[in-house]
Scaffold this motif. Sequence first.
Motif, PDB file in Angstrom:
ATOM      1  N   GLN A   1       0.836  -1.223   0.000  1.00  0.00           N
ATOM      2  CA  GLN A   1       0.000   0.000   0.000  1.00  0.00           C
ATOM      3  C   GLN A   1       0.858   1.256   0.000  1.00  0.00           C
ATOM      4  O   GLN A   1       0.436   2.301  -0.443  1.00  0.00           O
TER       5      GLN A   1
ATOM      6  N   ARG B   1     -12.335  12.119  -8.211  1.00  0.00           N
ATOM      7  CA  ARG B   1     -11.923  11.041  -7.292  1.00  0.00           C
ATOM      8  C   ARG B   1     -10.396  10.952  -7.193  1.00  0.00           C
ATOM      9  O   ARG B   1      -9.851  10.672  -6.124  1.00  0.00           O
TER      10      ARG B   1
ATOM     11  N   GLN C   1      -9.172  13.908  -5.131  1.00  0.00           N
ATOM     12  CA  GLN C   1      -9.416  13.701  -3.687  1.00  0.00           C
ATOM     13  C   GLN C   1      -8.294  12.900  -3.033  1.00  0.00           C
ATOM     14  O   GLN C   1      -8.032  13.036  -1.848  1.00  0.00           O
ATOM     15  N   GLN C   2      -7.627  12.059  -3.821  1.00  0.00           N
ATOM     16  CA  GLN C   2      -6.488  11.296  -3.296  1.00  0.00           C
ATOM     17  C   GLN C   2      -5.162  11.974  -3.628  1.00  0.00           C
ATOM     18  O   GLN C   2      -4.090  11.377  -3.459  1.00  0.00           O
ATOM     19  N   GLU C   3      -5.271  13.216  -4.090  1.00  0.00           N
ATOM     20  CA  GLU C   3      -4.077  14.004  -4.438  1.00  0.00           C
ATOM     21  C   GLU C   3      -3.202  13.333  -5.488  1.00  0.00           C
ATOM     22  O   GLU C   3      -1.975  13.376  -5.427  1.00  0.00           O
ATOM     23  N   ILE C   4      -3.874  12.697  -6.430  1.00  0.00           N
ATOM     24  CA  ILE C   4      -3.155  12.069  -7.544  1.00  0.00           C
ATOM     25  C   ILE C   4      -3.116  13.058  -8.709  1.00  0.00           C
ATOM     26  O   ILE C   4      -4.158  13.534  -9.146  1.00  0.00           O
TER      27      ILE C   4
ATOM     28  N   THR D   1       2.660   8.559  -7.130  1.00  0.00           N
ATOM     29  CA  THR D   1       1.645   8.604  -6.082  1.00  0.00           C
ATOM     30  C   THR D   1       1.771   7.296  -5.312  1.00  0.00           C
ATOM     31  O   THR D   1       2.700   6.531  -5.542  1.00  0.00           O
TER      32      THR D   1
ATOM     33  N   ASP E   1      -1.858   3.015  -2.273  1.00  0.00           N
ATOM     34  CA  ASP E   1      -3.037   3.205  -1.441  1.00  0.00           C
ATOM     35  C   ASP E   1      -3.969   4.246  -2.058  1.00  0.00           C
ATOM     36  O   ASP E   1      -5.187   4.043  -2.137  1.00  0.00           O
ATOM     37  N   ALA E   2      -3.398   5.365  -2.494  1.00  0.00           N
ATOM     38  CA  ALA E   2      -4.198   6.437  -3.091  1.00  0.00           C
ATOM     39  C   ALA E   2      -4.899   5.939  -4.357  1.00  0.00           C
ATOM     40  O   ALA E   2      -6.087   6.201  -4.565  1.00  0.00           O
TER      41      ALA E   2
ATOM     42  N   LYS F   1      -7.769   3.581  -3.439  1.00  0.00           N
ATOM     43  CA  LYS F   1      -8.918   4.291  -2.867  1.00  0.00           C
ATOM     44  C   LYS F   1      -9.661   5.068  -3.952  1.00  0.00           C
ATOM     45  O   LYS F   1     -10.894   5.075  -3.987  1.00  0.00           O
ATOM     46  N   ALA F   2      -8.896   5.730  -4.824  1.00  0.00           N
ATOM     47  CA  ALA F   2      -9.534   6.519  -5.879  1.00  0.00           C
ATOM     48  C   ALA F   2     -10.352   5.613  -6.800  1.00  0.00           C
ATOM     49  O   ALA F   2     -11.497   5.936  -7.144  1.00  0.00           O
TER      50      ALA F   2
END
Lengths: 437, 437
Positions: B344, B369, B372-375, B407, B410-411, B414-415
């Motif tokens: 992760q 989306r 939101q995960q800063e990707i 990135t 994990d991000a 989640k995205a």
Amino acid sequence: MSQALRVGVAGLGTVGAALISQVAHRREALTARCGRGIEVVAVSARSRGKDRGFDLKKMKWFDDPVALARDASIDVFVELMGGSGGVAKAAVEAALAAGKSVVTANKALLAKHGVKLAALAEKNNVALNYEAAVGAAIPIVKTLREGLAGNEIARIYGILNGTCNYILTRMEQEGLSFADCLKDAQRLGYAEADPTFDIEGHDTAQKLSILASLAFGTKVDESAIYVEGISSIAPADLAAADELGYRVKLLGVAVKTPQGIEQRVHPTMVRKDSAIAQVMGVTNAVTVDASGINPITLIGPGAGGAATASAVLSDIADVARGLRVMPFGRPTAKLASVRKAPMQRHEGGYYIRLQARDKPGTAATIAKRLAQQEISLESIVQRHRKGAPESEVKGGSVPVILITYATSEDAVRKALAAVGRDKVISGRPQVIRIEKN
Amino acid sequence: MSQALRVGVAGLGTVGAALISQVAHRREALTARCGRGIEVVAVSARSRGKDRGFDLKKMKWFDDPVALARDASIDVFVELMGGSGGVAKAAVEAALAAGKSVVTANKALLAKHGVKLAALAEKNNVALNYEAAVGAAIPIVKTLREGLAGNEIARIYGILNGTCNYILTRMEQEGLSFADCLKDAQRLGYAEADPTFDIEGHDTAQKLSILASLAFGTKVDESAIYVEGISSIAPADLAAADELGYRVKLLGVAVKTPQGIEQRVHPTMVRKDSAIAQVMGVTNAVTVDASGINPITLIGPGAGGAATASAVLSDIADVARGLRVMPFGRPTAKLASVRKAPMQRHEGGYYIRLQARDKPGTAATIAKRLAQQEISLESIVQRHRKGAPESEVKGGSVPVILITYATSEDAVRKALAAVGRDKVISGRPQVIRIEKN
């Protein structure tokens, strides 16, 4: 735990300085690997006062590297001075005679005196390690000396000079002339002020002589090598190579033939999809063809302080671990003299670029001369004046590019001499050998 | 001259048969290199009567490989039976306990019991050599164990499974589906009837576990490896990779990170101009990133009777010469337990291919989306229905291809889970990690 291995280093240029830094940084890992520490306890260099970024005070200083080499305070002597004779040779001999193992990065010394030094190492039951002398960080010496002991080697070839590969890469990618690329290489520190040794292939030849000995169990013999450099290569050759599916590389090639061992250094056309053709810039590479299996290729940094020092350090680690192999993989008494395959008997495909006079009958004349030598053509490209790029049309002549099927060097030379006498071409023909791979 | 080294071979399949042939053919060269002969004096295999093309009469026959392993008539035991336990393990243990060096090509055995067997070898002051277990004829084990002892390794990665690389190469070059290529590979003998072990990455994982131990001085730990195979790779991924300047390879990667050692096997996007991207078909390759120097890459045949046997023979030659290194390059007591970096926390670029519903707002939803995960996205390619090739338009959806900047795993997960809940895509997203090189 045994006592630390005490190392004396002669030569504190970029490689020497990088070595001392690496020994310090890798202390713990080296001790774990070798079961003992490695300490640089004594050094020698030209200038004692120069700031090298590390403290010389903890090390014993020697003005004379030969005195360092035989000093009782060291177990292993590391020669990083360079030069094919003189003080480097004297110091290495002194160390070996005093029963100390030697690690060196000095290809010139090995190419010239390798067999004698190996015999001295053997006689004194010490190691003579020189991984850094060929391909710097690429572990090709160990691979040939130990790793491929089970393989019968049929051919070994490589890009052994970063300066030449850098120049050829830029010429190819940017369409620049040899002279312009050389200037740039000099400006960037990739080529010496006097670049002859690199660009005329002598550096490659020295390295090849060492690889050939390791691969074939023969005595190192630089004089047996046919050498051609890259200064005659023109952008037109690289463009033609590209069209034909090739790249041009300066290769050192050693190959077993029925006539003996052929050792040669020259610009070479290699197929674009081969591993060696992918090697760009200052990177080095060596391909080993062993009987019955597909080729093995090693690629990596062939120069530079850190890369060279890391190979020197691995050699020192072998000494610390007590690993000792004969310098050329077998006793010097068993090294055969090179039976030199004459270059005239070389067989292979050829790329030939001629500047042909643009008049009727020229093509027929060239074709006839090749046929007289029984040379078959895989392809022939003749651009007529109208179709040829402006730059290629020179005073009534047009470029003709020929690719031959396998033929002999002798046949090609004779055919081109006849074409020359026929006065249908201007200037010297460009000839580049094609290496199958 | 010392007495010949007496070798016992258990397992007479293609590798065993090739080994016996090579020992016979290379007798003279091996004797010169090792200072003593190498003789296969005893063998064991399942069927004594089978015609293998050589005369078994000169060798002592054992029905039981364990009895061969401990027999007083041999100096070194060669294990070519395979299997991670059972009789292979029992025989290797018996040989080591009896003070005999062992050479094996058995990656499964080493991946599972390597540390224990290494400790046993150490205790009995004998060698445990296994060059052939990873990359067959590529001398990567010796290179890591000895050749790069002076280097601090930051990352090691490679194409370690020829079956997968063969399938990916054909998919890429011919636009074929995974299933069709697999069938062809099976027909040609490059893939097993049950191909799971190869195509799902387990073979690569076993080899990677060995390389990671050698590179980082850690205990072999296959269970610490994150594994994904190539069965989900579609021609669309390879075509997109090509457009973006990448190729897809199944890599085993082991890398030092602040979180520990990350070990993973998965399809990977590698830049087309990297050495590893050039490796096609069944060929294997390993790249080593050492601190402070450019990468070193070794390329060669990773399977096949002759290639594997040549590595086994080089290992035997090391025993004959008396070269002995700890099996994992340092004492087993000094091998650290793997501090496993959780997947992760993996950081890198990602290729993501989604089948997005072709309606207003879909792209905005996906972009939100990810944000939101800063990707951050390096590129996004969405083909509208009209522009997309017929084959890519499936029931009202169009392909969207995203390339992210570095990135975390994990991000990304989640995205994509959030995108899934938004019901703007159909099917499973395809995710391929990008490896910098």
